[in-house]
Design a protein around this motif. Structure first.
Motif, PDB file in Angstrom:
ATOM      1  N   LEU A  18      17.063 -14.465  37.921  1.00 53.72           N
ATOM      2  CA  LEU A  18      18.273 -14.835  37.198  1.00 53.72           C
ATOM      3  C   LEU A  18      19.477 -14.918  38.133  1.00 53.72           C
ATOM      4  CD1 LEU A  18      17.790 -12.598  34.035  1.00 53.72           C
ATOM      5  CD2 LEU A  18      17.255 -15.024  34.294  1.00 53.72           C
ATOM      6  N   GLN A  52      25.710 -15.155  36.868  1.00 54.27           N
ATOM      7  CA  GLN A  52      26.335 -15.411  35.563  1.00 54.27           C
ATOM      8  C   GLN A  52      25.368 -15.150  34.405  1.00 54.27           C
ATOM      9  OE1 GLN A  52      29.480 -16.132  34.392  1.00 54.27           O
ATOM     10  NE2 GLN A  52      30.083 -15.531  36.461  1.00 54.27           N
ATOM     11  N   GLU A  53      24.086 -15.439  34.607  1.00 56.39           N
ATOM     12  CA  GLU A  53      23.088 -15.159  33.566  1.00 56.39           C
ATOM     13  C   GLU A  53      22.987 -13.656  33.317  1.00 56.39           C
ATOM     14  OE1 GLU A  53      19.702 -18.553  33.886  1.00 56.39           O
ATOM     15  OE2 GLU A  53      19.967 -17.323  35.696  1.00 56.39           O
ATOM     16  N   ARG A  83      26.072 -12.503  31.401  1.00 52.18           N
ATOM     17  CA  ARG A  83      25.984 -12.891  29.984  1.00 52.18           C
ATOM     18  C   ARG A  83      24.985 -11.998  29.239  1.00 52.18           C
ATOM     19  NH1 ARG A  83      26.701 -18.089  32.174  1.00 52.18           N
ATOM     20  NH2 ARG A  83      24.479 -18.548  32.109  1.00 52.18           N
TER      21      ARG A  83
END
Length: 151
Positions: free
Chosen positions: A13, A16-17, A20
């Motif tokens: 990942l 930013q993933e 989030r």
């Protein structure tokens, strides 16, 4: 005073993933476009630097993709809750990664998960004082001394 912890993590990942994911699962809010805020806590996530990656590869035998930086305000009245949120975030991220090591000040091992084995550093007792680990760490784990290869 701000205390800094870093989770070196091998995962597929992107930063930013991961942010989030933490926002959604832990109900954190955005401090800015690249950082999350929680009680007495700031969380940043960046791609691992080349030097950082090499250091972790040499010491722990895995290559991190990302570095998750936790900054805790030890003078805040919400410090204990921030500490718990950091531990929850670490556990959540380890569930979405392969290998990882949580370091205090970039050197002292608090916990590591390598080749699927989660180990809490028994020598880092003051880090876990006051936390109910059985409620926070649901992954199978053991507790033993973890001398740091980075010192």
């Amino acid at each position: 005073m701000s205390l800094e912890y870093g989770l070196e993590l091998s995962t597929g990942l992107k930063p930013q993933e991961l942010l989030r994911l933490l926002e959604a699962q832990l109900a954190l809010s955005w401090g800015n476009e690249k950082s999350l805020r929680g009680p007495a806590l700031w969380i940043d996530c960046v791609e691992a630097s080349r030097a950082g990656r090499e250091s972790i590869e040499e010491g722990f035998h895995f290559s991190p993709d990302v570095l998750v930086i936790f900054r805790l305000d030890s003078n805040s009245g919400e410090y204990e809750e921030g500490h718990r949120v950091m531990l929850r975030a670490t556990m959540l991220l380890l569930e979405h990664g392969q290998d990882g090591v949580l370091l205090f000040n970039g050197e002292h091992i608090l916990l590591q998960r390598i080749a699927g084995q989660l180990v809490l550093n028994a020598d880092a007792r003051n880090w876990t004082d006051g936390l109910r680990l059985e409620n926070e760490i649901r992954l199978p784990h053991e507790k033993r001394s973890l001398p740091s290869p980075l010192l």
